[in-house]
Enzyme design. Structure first.
Site, PDB file in Angstrom:
ATOM      1  N   ASP A 156     -43.172 -38.299 -25.369  1.00 38.32           N
ATOM      2  CA  ASP A 156     -44.395 -37.507 -25.420  1.00 38.32           C
ATOM      3  C   ASP A 156     -44.488 -36.941 -26.832  1.00 38.32           C
ATOM      4  OD1 ASP A 156     -46.769 -36.609 -24.151  1.00 38.32           O
ATOM      5  OD2 ASP A 156     -45.946 -34.588 -24.087  1.00 38.32           O
ATOM      6  N   PHE A 160     -53.863 -43.623 -36.337  1.00 36.87           N
ATOM      7  CA  PHE A 160     -54.654 -43.281 -35.155  1.00 36.87           C
ATOM      8  C   PHE A 160     -54.652 -41.766 -34.989  1.00 36.87           C
ATOM      9  CE2 PHE A 160     -51.439 -41.899 -32.044  1.00 36.87           C
ATOM     10  CZ  PHE A 160     -50.283 -42.229 -32.744  1.00 36.87           C
TER      11      PHE A 160
HETATM   12  P1  IMP Z   1     -48.872 -39.464 -26.222  1.00 36.32           P
HETATM   13  O1  IMP Z   1     -47.542 -39.097 -26.807  1.00 36.32           O
HETATM   14  O2  IMP Z   1     -49.051 -40.948 -26.113  1.00 36.32           O
HETATM   15  O3  IMP Z   1     -49.163 -38.712 -24.960  1.00 36.32           O
HETATM   16  O4  IMP Z   1     -50.006 -39.041 -27.264  1.00 36.32           O
HETATM   17  C1  IMP Z   1     -50.178 -37.760 -27.709  1.00 36.32           C
HETATM   18  C2  IMP Z   1     -51.375 -37.593 -28.618  1.00 36.32           C
HETATM   19  O5  IMP Z   1     -50.902 -36.910 -29.783  1.00 36.32           O
HETATM   20  C3  IMP Z   1     -52.038 -38.860 -29.145  1.00 36.32           C
HETATM   21  O6  IMP Z   1     -53.106 -39.260 -28.340  1.00 36.32           O
HETATM   22  C4  IMP Z   1     -52.542 -38.415 -30.510  1.00 36.32           C
HETATM   23  O7  IMP Z   1     -53.774 -37.772 -30.369  1.00 36.32           O
HETATM   24  C5  IMP Z   1     -51.515 -37.390 -30.944  1.00 36.32           C
HETATM   25  N1  IMP Z   1     -50.475 -38.013 -31.788  1.00 36.32           N
HETATM   26  C6  IMP Z   1     -49.170 -38.230 -31.463  1.00 36.32           C
HETATM   27  N2  IMP Z   1     -48.516 -38.829 -32.475  1.00 36.32           N
HETATM   28  C7  IMP Z   1     -49.436 -39.031 -33.442  1.00 36.32           C
HETATM   29  C8  IMP Z   1     -49.377 -39.636 -34.737  1.00 36.32           C
HETATM   30  O8  IMP Z   1     -48.349 -40.160 -35.197  1.00 36.32           O
HETATM   31  N3  IMP Z   1     -50.529 -39.639 -35.434  1.00 36.32           N
HETATM   32  C9  IMP Z   1     -51.683 -39.105 -34.978  1.00 36.32           C
HETATM   33  N4  IMP Z   1     -51.803 -38.556 -33.783  1.00 36.32           N
HETATM   34  C10 IMP Z   1     -50.681 -38.498 -33.010  1.00 36.32           C
END
Ligand code: IMP
Length: 193
Positions: free
Chosen positions: A71, A149
């Site tokens: 996460d 992203f």
């Molecule tokens: P998850 O860890 O897939 O639940 O994503 C968490 C959210 O945090 C993502 O949808 C992004 O919006 C943001 N996020 C996490 N890591 C990054 C990164 O390396 N760059 C930009 N956004 C990030």
């Protein structure tokens, strides 16, 4: 002896990265779909670690082979640490950067510090292990760059945003890269035991 694990995701980028990093250890990484698991646990934890643990335990209970779950998100000091665990749901996809910039329009340069955090949880029959990585930077006044992203176009690392870096360069300094490196070291040690 670990030679296969399931990653609690179907995200192609996360899978590619994990496969690339763990293949030298002879560990095959399966997606949730490849493991035949169709569950999406509610991620209602207060921390990245709690959420990764919720996912890892739910998938592990379904497959009973080693699982990794992660996460991650952005924590902005001037916003009291937000959006944190709510990063993915903070704004509609593609609008998250503009929303932060609007909220931060009156915040001076020296108060624009922020960090990304990523927590990876590994679980097997012996228990769990958490690996955390952080990437410290500042929030820009405008979006810059086309790679990456999420919040990459507004996150300055030095004088460039993460969206101005190649994937390899970003991996070498990112929160996810650091947590992945710790996972590699943990599994390397575990394989040698
Ligand atoms: P998850 O860890 O897939 O639940 O994503 C968490 C959210 O945090 C993502 O949808 C992004 O919006 C943001 N996020 C996490 N890591 C990054 C990164 O390396 N760059 C930009 N956004 C990030």
């Amino acid at each position: 002896m670990i030679n296969k694990l399931v990653m609690a995701t179907n995200n192609k980028n996360k899978l590619r990265e994990a496969r690339q990093i763990l293949s030298p250890l002879g560990i095959e990484v399966l997606s949730q779909q490849e493991a035949g698991v169709d569950i999406e646990p509610v991620e209602d934890g207060q921390t990245f670690e709690e959420n990764a643990l919720i996912k890892a335990e739910a998938i592990y209970n379904a497959v009973k082979v080693p699982v990794i779950a992660d996460d991650s998100g952005l924590c902005v000091d001037a916003l009291g640490g937000r959006p944190s665990v709510h990063s993915a749901r903070y704004a509609p996809k593609g609008q998250e950067c503009d929303k932060i910039l609007t909220e931060m329009k009156d915040v001076p340069e020296d108060k624009r510090t922020a960090y990304f955090e990523c927590c990876i949880v590994y679980i097997d029959s012996e228990g769990t292990e958490s690996m955390t990585g952080k990437c410290y930077g500042t929030i820009a006044y405008a979006q810059k760059g086309t790679d990456g992203f999420g919040y990459d176009p507004i996150f300055l690392y030095g004088d460039r945003t993460l969206a101005e870096m190649s994937p390899d360069e970003k991996n070498s300094i990112s929160h996810r890269g650091e947590a992945m490196k710790k996972l590699y070291e943990y599994l390397e040690k575990k394989k040698g035991e």
